[in-house]
Motif scaffolding. Sequence first.
Motif, PDB file in Angstrom:
ATOM      1  N   LEU A  53     -12.638  83.906 -72.031  1.00  0.00           N
ATOM      2  CA  LEU A  53     -11.632  84.967 -72.089  1.00  0.00           C
ATOM      3  C   LEU A  53     -10.581  84.582 -73.120  1.00  0.00           C
ATOM      4  N   ILE A  54     -10.363  85.478 -74.057  1.00  0.00           N
ATOM      5  CA  ILE A  54      -9.417  85.198 -75.138  1.00  0.00           C
ATOM      6  C   ILE A  54      -8.420  86.331 -75.207  1.00  0.00           C
ATOM      7  N   VAL A  55      -7.183  86.018 -74.919  1.00  0.00           N
ATOM      8  CA  VAL A  55      -6.138  87.035 -74.919  1.00  0.00           C
ATOM      9  C   VAL A  55      -5.135  86.680 -75.998  1.00  0.00           C
ATOM     10  N   VAL A  56      -5.001  87.580 -76.954  1.00  0.00           N
ATOM     11  CA  VAL A  56      -4.096  87.323 -78.072  1.00  0.00           C
ATOM     12  C   VAL A  56      -2.998  88.375 -78.005  1.00  0.00           C
ATOM     13  N   ASP A  57      -1.793  87.910 -77.669  1.00  0.00           N
ATOM     14  CA  ASP A  57      -0.694  88.847 -77.450  1.00  0.00           C
ATOM     15  C   ASP A  57      -0.162  89.407 -78.767  1.00  0.00           C
ATOM     16  N   GLU A  58       0.847  90.251 -78.607  1.00  0.00           N
ATOM     17  CA  GLU A  58       1.413  90.946 -79.758  1.00  0.00           C
ATOM     18  C   GLU A  58       1.806  89.969 -80.863  1.00  0.00           C
ATOM     19  N   ASN A  59       1.383  90.307 -82.073  1.00  0.00           N
ATOM     20  CA  ASN A  59       1.791  89.559 -83.261  1.00  0.00           C
ATOM     21  C   ASN A  59       1.374  88.079 -83.223  1.00  0.00           C
ATOM     22  N   ALA A  60       0.361  87.774 -82.457  1.00  0.00           N
ATOM     23  CA  ALA A  60      -0.118  86.386 -82.390  1.00  0.00           C
ATOM     24  C   ALA A  60      -1.398  86.261 -83.225  1.00  0.00           C
ATOM     25  N   HIS A  61      -1.769  85.025 -83.498  1.00  0.00           N
ATOM     26  CA  HIS A  61      -2.862  84.792 -84.434  1.00  0.00           C
ATOM     27  C   HIS A  61      -3.706  83.604 -83.967  1.00  0.00           C
ATOM     28  N   VAL A  62      -5.023  83.765 -84.012  1.00  0.00           N
ATOM     29  CA  VAL A  62      -5.891  82.654 -83.617  1.00  0.00           C
ATOM     30  C   VAL A  62      -7.191  82.649 -84.433  1.00  0.00           C
ATOM     31  N   GLN A  63      -7.706  81.436 -84.645  1.00  0.00           N
ATOM     32  CA  GLN A  63      -9.011  81.277 -85.307  1.00  0.00           C
ATOM     33  C   GLN A  63      -9.914  80.486 -84.360  1.00  0.00           C
ATOM     34  N   ILE A  64     -11.119  80.994 -84.149  1.00  0.00           N
ATOM     35  CA  ILE A  64     -12.014  80.375 -83.157  1.00  0.00           C
ATOM     36  C   ILE A  64     -13.412  80.185 -83.742  1.00  0.00           C
ATOM     37  N   ILE A  65     -14.006  79.057 -83.403  1.00  0.00           N
ATOM     38  CA  ILE A  65     -15.373  78.760 -83.849  1.00  0.00           C
ATOM     39  C   ILE A  65     -16.198  78.478 -82.597  1.00  0.00           C
TER      40      ILE A  65
ATOM     41  N   ILE B   7     -12.509  89.475 -75.673  1.00  0.00           N
ATOM     42  CA  ILE B   7     -11.408  89.194 -76.596  1.00  0.00           C
ATOM     43  C   ILE B   7     -10.461  90.396 -76.578  1.00  0.00           C
ATOM     44  N   TYR B   8      -9.189  90.123 -76.334  1.00  0.00           N
ATOM     45  CA  TYR B   8      -8.190  91.187 -76.339  1.00  0.00           C
ATOM     46  C   TYR B   8      -7.178  90.908 -77.441  1.00  0.00           C
ATOM     47  N   ALA B   9      -7.077  91.842 -78.370  1.00  0.00           N
ATOM     48  CA  ALA B   9      -6.108  91.684 -79.450  1.00  0.00           C
ATOM     49  C   ALA B   9      -5.019  92.742 -79.260  1.00  0.00           C
ATOM     50  N   ALA B  10      -3.819  92.287 -78.976  1.00  0.00           N
ATOM     51  CA  ALA B  10      -2.713  93.214 -78.766  1.00  0.00           C
ATOM     52  C   ALA B  10      -2.185  93.701 -80.121  1.00  0.00           C
ATOM     53  N   LYS B  11      -1.122  94.466 -80.057  1.00  0.00           N
ATOM     54  CA  LYS B  11      -0.497  95.044 -81.248  1.00  0.00           C
ATOM     55  C   LYS B  11      -0.276  93.972 -82.333  1.00  0.00           C
ATOM     56  N   ARG B  12      -0.723  94.249 -83.533  1.00  0.00           N
ATOM     57  CA  ARG B  12      -0.540  93.370 -84.705  1.00  0.00           C
ATOM     58  C   ARG B  12      -1.134  91.960 -84.534  1.00  0.00           C
ATOM     59  N   ALA B  13      -1.981  91.768 -83.569  1.00  0.00           N
ATOM     60  CA  ALA B  13      -2.618  90.448 -83.402  1.00  0.00           C
ATOM     61  C   ALA B  13      -3.718  90.270 -84.452  1.00  0.00           C
ATOM     62  N   ILE B  14      -3.959  89.022 -84.796  1.00  0.00           N
ATOM     63  CA  ILE B  14      -5.042  88.723 -85.741  1.00  0.00           C
ATOM     64  C   ILE B  14      -6.004  87.724 -85.103  1.00  0.00           C
TER      65      ILE B  14
ATOM     66  N   LYS C  67       2.904  85.922 -77.277  1.00  0.00           N
ATOM     67  CA  LYS C  67       3.546  86.792 -78.266  1.00  0.00           C
ATOM     68  C   LYS C  67       4.195  85.993 -79.402  1.00  0.00           C
ATOM     69  N   ASN C  68       3.939  86.448 -80.611  1.00  0.00           N
ATOM     70  CA  ASN C  68       4.507  85.854 -81.826  1.00  0.00           C
ATOM     71  C   ASN C  68       4.072  84.412 -82.094  1.00  0.00           C
TER      72      ASN C  68
END
Lengths: 249, 438
Positions: B186-198, B217-224, B158-159
């Motif tokens: 498995l890619i888990v992106v919590d709330e308001n978190a941000h990731v770039q993947i290639i 891929i799981y994008a939580a609330k406001r994740a990018i 988160k964040n």
Amino acid sequence: MLRIKNLHASIDNKEILKGINLEINPGEVHAIMGPNGSGKSTLSSVIAGKEEFEMTRGEIKFEGEDLTELDPEERAHKGIFLSFQYPVEIPGVSVTNFIKASINAHRKSQGLEDMKANEMLKLIREKSEMLEIDRKFLSRSLNQGFSGGEKKRNEIFQMAMLNPKLAILDETDSGLDIDALKVVANGVNKLRNKDNAVLLITHYQRLLDYIVPDVVHVMVDGKIVKSGPKELAYELEEKGYDWLKPEQV
Amino acid sequence: MELKDKLISSFLAFEEAFDLNSDIHELRTRSLKEFEQLGFPSKKEEAWKYTSLNSVLKPDYSVFPKKEDTIEYRDIKKYLIHDIDTYNLVFIDGIYSSHLSQTTHDKIDVCLMSSALSKSKYKPVIDNYFNKIVSKENGFTPLNTAFSKEGAFIHIHKNQLADKPIQIVNFATGNEAALMIQPRNLIVVDENAHVQIIERHQSLTNNPVLTNSVTEIYAAKRAIVDYYKIQNDRDTASLIDNTFVEQQEQSNCSMHTFSFGGKLTRNNLNFYQRGEHSDSTLKGITIIEDKQHVDHNTLVHHISPNCESHQDYKGIFAENSTGVFNGKVLVDKEAQKINAFQANNNILLDDKATINAKPQLEIFADDVKCSHGCTIGQLDQDSLFYLRSRGIPLKEAKALLMYAFANNVLESVKIPEIKKRINHEIAQKLGVSLGFDL
């Protein structure tokens, strides 16, 4: 410089040019006027080598060399430049990068190395200032979202960068307001010298107030029906084209 | 022995290496049964009508990598985005290579699926997310689950902002005469978190390789999430990519797929919008020739209202290459006021090149904006003439027009080095030098 004899050309078996004779010498400006559909733009495309048109008879020689078998790029390398009525949009390729590709292609055909970056920059600066082109304009994608005037100015900018022997300006005045027309005409005039020549294709006499031709030709139905001094343009403006029919020649 | 039978019979040996009492064991066993029932898809199935797997399934693949092979960084550098600092998860013949990788547990977890599946501290995440959004429409995903063992495990808490892009790269060395690899990410992106993947799959020899990859891929609330797949493999390597993306409210996920090579590439890309105001972008550039085959099979499932999806796929097909675009947009009754856009534009350069395009809209809501457009054409002759009249030779002129055609897909690429890399691979692919860097 350019010598066209009895040129016939057709597209999809429809004959558009029906026996054109035209001779342009170094240092001269020629204008071709005529009504819509008379074949003016076809003539410019055929000189530049557009493949959709089939030359059925006659010849085109440039500096004594037969152009018939040459590709458009080879004609460009020999010094023929066509300013398009409807320039093409190339998203993702900036005006600067496009002109670099063009200049380096010309240089490659002459066995020269790519132009040095600083030399290129200097040339671009010089020519863009001459044509009152904003630097920001140069980093935009080629012709994408350009106004009619910007497209035409960009064509003349390319002409200035390439410094051709024969420049064919196809309806360069259409879509230009009077201020833009003056800038463009001024640019063309600055590029003129005793060794190069200009062929203007236009509907209106207006452009010819600013780029003064040595000879005016009138084209009707695929033929040049009358040639004369610049005053002919005024006569056409006044009387229209109806008094000139192909059969009168 | 047929590949299906070979896989089923090797499952017991595969399982022996694990703790047979874990939940995963049960899931693997169940998944194998599913695969046994489903098998590999055939052209009789609507979703595989234009993609034949016959020649891909034929080689006698080794289904277990034998040992870790070492390859030197200098041999693979060109396949990595190496001009910026990144986390790297590098796998060689399906086995993790520690000396080529750079992982982290500092604020974010960038590590291995094998540890995530075996260590108790990851158990809550695995229990919550592993194998939760996969579809079982064909046998590939259950097969991958049955043999799931290694891959990337990425958890952005988160964040948190992943401070640099993460590269997931799978190499095949050719040590096996033919190799099947089944990476599981498995890619888990919590709330308001941000990731770039290639992500990239690369074979280093001409020995046949079949990769069956599954990524959740799981994008939580406001994740990018910004995800880039670079597919430019050898003509002896095939890829079945199964990617599933679930988005919660106000999340933003984009997937760019660049397909420039490989024998057969099938992209099963599925987006599920579970939260309001989520935004999904699916874009692709395909430029292939020879007998290469690229199939984009996309699904955007609008489950929640007030969401957006943008699909834009460009394809350029030369020689005998074939392309498939099967894009489905499904709008549930509750998903009002969504905006779904889909475009698929194709250029066929040769008479024998083929594209099969099939956009599908299924809309059960009544207040939505959905559009789709599909074009198939050739390079514009007037444009070619324009470029040639500027002295640019035919080959370069064609390349410039192809580049211009595909360009708007590149515009949304957020990492400049990726854009540069893609431009370079396009120029190389087209065999041109344009006198400037694209």
